[in-house]
Design a protein around this motif. Structure first.
Motif, short mmCIF file in Angstrom:
data_model
loop_
_atom_site.label_atom_id
_atom_site.label_comp_id
_atom_site.label_asym_id
_atom_site.label_seq_id
_atom_site.Cartn_x
_atom_site.Cartn_y
_atom_site.Cartn_z
N UNK A 22 0.83 -1.21 0.00
CA UNK A 22 0.00 0.00 0.00
C UNK A 22 0.86 1.26 0.00
N UNK A 23 1.94 1.27 0.78
CA UNK A 23 2.84 2.42 0.82
C UNK A 23 3.51 2.63 -0.53
N UNK A 24 3.81 1.55 -1.22
CA UNK A 24 4.40 1.65 -2.55
C UNK A 24 3.44 2.32 -3.53
N UNK A 25 2.14 2.03 -3.36
CA UNK A 25 1.12 2.60 -4.25
C UNK A 25 0.69 4.01 -3.84
N UNK A 26 0.56 4.23 -2.53
CA UNK A 26 0.09 5.52 -2.00
C UNK A 26 1.06 6.00 -0.92
N UNK A 27 1.85 6.95 -1.26
CA UNK A 27 2.81 7.48 -0.28
C UNK A 27 2.08 8.45 0.65
N UNK A 28 1.71 7.97 1.84
CA UNK A 28 1.08 8.85 2.83
C UNK A 28 1.46 8.39 4.23
N UNK A 29 1.17 9.26 5.21
CA UNK A 29 1.56 8.99 6.59
C UNK A 29 0.77 7.84 7.20
N UNK A 30 -0.47 7.68 6.80
CA UNK A 30 -1.29 6.61 7.35
C UNK A 30 -0.69 5.25 7.00
N UNK A 31 -0.34 5.06 5.74
CA UNK A 31 0.26 3.78 5.32
C UNK A 31 1.58 3.53 6.03
N UNK A 32 2.40 4.56 6.14
CA UNK A 32 3.69 4.42 6.81
C UNK A 32 3.50 4.10 8.29
N UNK A 33 2.57 4.77 8.93
CA UNK A 33 2.31 4.52 10.36
C UNK A 33 1.82 3.10 10.59
N UNK A 34 0.90 2.64 9.75
CA UNK A 34 0.39 1.28 9.89
C UNK A 34 1.48 0.25 9.64
N UNK A 35 2.36 0.53 8.69
CA UNK A 35 3.47 -0.36 8.42
C UNK A 35 4.38 -0.49 9.64
N UNK A 36 4.78 0.64 10.21
CA UNK A 36 5.67 0.62 11.37
C UNK A 36 5.00 -0.05 12.57
N UNK A 37 3.74 0.26 12.81
CA UNK A 37 3.03 -0.33 13.94
C UNK A 37 2.85 -1.84 13.78
N UNK A 38 2.52 -2.27 12.58
CA UNK A 38 2.29 -3.71 12.39
C UNK A 38 3.58 -4.51 12.53
N UNK A 39 4.67 -4.03 11.95
CA UNK A 39 5.93 -4.76 12.11
C UNK A 39 6.44 -4.68 13.55
N UNK A 40 6.24 -3.53 14.20
CA UNK A 40 6.62 -3.41 15.62
C UNK A 40 5.85 -4.40 16.47
N UNK A 41 4.54 -4.50 16.27
CA UNK A 41 3.73 -5.46 17.02
C UNK A 41 4.16 -6.88 16.70
N UNK A 42 4.47 -7.13 15.44
CA UNK A 42 4.91 -8.46 15.04
C UNK A 42 6.17 -8.87 15.79
N UNK A 43 7.15 -7.98 15.86
CA UNK A 43 8.39 -8.28 16.57
C UNK A 43 8.16 -8.46 18.07
N UNK A 44 7.29 -7.65 18.65
CA UNK A 44 7.01 -7.78 20.08
C UNK A 44 6.35 -9.12 20.40
N UNK A 45 5.36 -9.52 19.61
CA UNK A 45 4.70 -10.80 19.85
C UNK A 45 5.64 -11.97 19.58
N UNK A 46 6.51 -11.83 18.58
CA UNK A 46 7.50 -12.88 18.31
C UNK A 46 8.46 -13.01 19.48
N UNK A 47 8.92 -11.89 20.01
CA UNK A 47 9.85 -11.92 21.14
C UNK A 47 9.19 -12.58 22.36
N UNK A 48 7.92 -12.28 22.58
CA UNK A 48 7.21 -12.90 23.69
C UNK A 48 7.10 -14.42 23.48
N UNK A 49 6.78 -14.84 22.28
CA UNK A 49 6.66 -16.27 21.99
C UNK A 49 7.99 -16.97 22.16
N UNK A 50 9.09 -16.30 21.82
CA UNK A 50 10.41 -16.91 21.90
C UNK A 50 10.91 -17.04 23.33
N UNK A 51 10.21 -16.46 24.30
CA UNK A 51 10.58 -16.69 25.70
C UNK A 51 10.28 -18.14 26.09
#
Length: 104
Positions: A22-51
Motif C-alpha cells: 500500500x505504501x508503494x502505491x500511496x505514499x502517505x503517513x497513514x500507510x507508513x504509520x500502519x506499516x511501522x506499527x504492524x511490524x513493531x507489534x509483530x516483533x514484540x509478539x514474536x519476542x514474547x513467543x520466543x521466551x
C-alpha cells in the motif's frame, strides 16, 4: 499462550507486508504509520513467543505465516497469479511449519 502470540505475530507480519504494498502505491503517513506499527507489534509478539518456544521453530513458523499469508493476500487483494503450482508451494511452506510444531 506462546503459540497464540506467535500466530498473532505472523498475522501482524502479513498486515505489514500488505502495508508495504500500500505504501508503494500511496505514499502517505497513514500507510507508513500502519506499516511501522504492524511490524513493531509483530516483533514484540514474536519476542514474547520466543521466551517459551525454541528460536528456530518460532522464527520458521513466524516467517511461514508471513510469507504464505503475504502471497495469499497478494492473490486475493492485488490480483496476483492463482496458479496451482503457486498454491502447492504455499501449502508446502505451511506443511513445513506444521511439521516443525510436531517435532518440537
Amino acid at each position: 499462550m506462546a503459540w497464540v502470540s506467535l500466530v498473532f505475530a505472523g498475522l501482524c507480519e502479513m498486515f505489514g507486508v500488505a502495508m508495504i504494498n500500500k505504501l508503494h502505491r500511496e505514499r502517505n503517513w497513514k500507510s507508513l504509520s500502519l506499516l511501522v506499527l504492524s511490524f513493531g507489534a509483530s516483533f514484540l509478539f514474536l519476542a514474547y513467543a520466543m521466551e517459551t518456544l525454541p528460536m528456530g521453530t518460532a522464527y520458521a513458523i513466524w516467517t511461514g505465516i508471513g510469507a504464505s499469508g503475504g502471497a495469499i493476500l497478494g492473490m486475493l487483494l492485488y490480483g496476483e497469479s492463482k496458479d496451482w503450482k503457486r498454491l502447492v508451494f504455499i501449502a508446502m511452506v505451511l506443511g513445513a511449519a506444521v511439521g516443525l510444531k510436531l517435532v518440537s
